[in-house]
Design an enzyme around this catalytic site. Structure first.
Site, short mmCIF file in Angstrom:
data_model
loop_
_atom_site.label_atom_id
_atom_site.label_comp_id
_atom_site.label_asym_id
_atom_site.label_seq_id
_atom_site.Cartn_x
_atom_site.Cartn_y
_atom_site.Cartn_z
CE LYS A 13 -2.11 -1.19 3.88
NZ LYS A 13 -1.61 -2.54 4.19
NE ARG A 88 -4.70 -1.44 10.05
CZ ARG A 88 -3.73 -0.87 9.35
NH1 ARG A 88 -3.91 0.33 8.84
NH2 ARG A 88 -2.59 -1.51 9.17
NE ARG A 127 7.85 -3.09 6.41
CZ ARG A 127 6.54 -2.84 6.31
NH1 ARG A 127 6.05 -2.27 5.23
NH2 ARG A 127 5.72 -3.16 7.28
NE ARG A 135 5.83 -0.83 10.49
CZ ARG A 135 4.75 -0.86 9.70
NH1 ARG A 135 4.80 -0.30 8.51
NH2 ARG A 135 3.64 -1.44 10.11
NE ARG A 146 1.56 -5.32 11.21
CZ ARG A 146 2.70 -5.17 10.54
NH1 ARG A 146 3.83 -5.72 11.00
NH2 ARG A 146 2.72 -4.47 9.43
#
Ligand code: ATP
Ligand code: MG
Length: 188
Positions: A13, A88, A127, A135, A146
């Site tokens: 996204k 969301r 990532r 993160r 998640r």
């Protein structure tokens, strides 16, 4: 123009929103980025959000709706807007409809980036590895949470937009340029 970019964590996204921003001058409103900025600034909201995000849970609808409402009122959001990470939950989607109709605006399109779970896990762990400062929620345990939260709380928005004739599904497994082309084709 108001476009909603949907898809599970790691779907791409943010990557696609940035490309559309550069090419068309749209503004990207990423609620995840806004929350991370609050955490970095050490605000009260950031302090509240930090533990929730690290656990892979969602920050409350009230907070998120307030955050987006304020941002949509800013002058730069009067033209093209890409919503990345919001709504969301179904209550967030309903609140968005109400706030837009108050402003005489409407959603033009909702794009769902479809990516398989194995690929999402691969991308996010990659990532985390490549970022010098990963993160707090980019680890396998939180990511699984998640993904569960996406399935149970966010995916129910898809039929909501489908019912309004706003949903376009895009193959998010394709390479980045192909995904961008598919989104642009849907926009035209
Ligand atoms: P990616 O950036 O890889 O697509 P993501 O979509 O899971 O991953 P962000 O959108 O950056 O990540 O959001 C990170 C976290 O911030 C979420 O897991 C959630 O805790 C919180 N958050 C972001 N947007 C919302 C929202 N609209 N409602 C509730 N919580 C949110
Ligand atoms: Mg993101």
């Amino acid at each position: 123009m108001i476009m909603i970019l949907m898809g599970p964590p790691g779907a791409g996204k943010g990557t696609q929103a940035k490309r559309l921003m550069d090419k068309y001058g749209y503004v990207q409103l990423s609620t995840g980025d806004m929350l991370r900025a609050e955490i970095a600034a050490g605000s009260d909201l950031g302090k509240k959000a930090e533990a929730i995000i690290s656990a892979g849970n969602l920050v409350s609808d009230d907070i998120m709706v307030g955050m987006i409402a304020k941002r949509l009122d800013a002058p730069d959001a009067s033209k093209g807007v890409i919503l990345d990470g919001f709504p969301r939950t179904v209550p967030q989607a309903e609140a968005l409809d109400r706030m837009l109709s108050d402003k005489g605006r409407k959603i033009n399109i909702a794009i769902e980036l479809k990516v398989e779970a194995d690929e999402l896990i691969k991308r996010i762990l990659n990532r985390a590895k490549e970022s010098g400062n990963a993160r707090a929620d980019d680890n396998e345990e939180t990511l699984r949470k998640r993904l569960d939260v996406y399935k149970s709380q966010t995916a129910p928005i898809l039929p909501y937009y489908k019912g309004k004739g706003l949903l376009t599904q895009v193959d998010g497994m394709a390479d980045m340029d192909t995904v961008t082309n598919q989104i642009e084709a849907a926009l035209n």
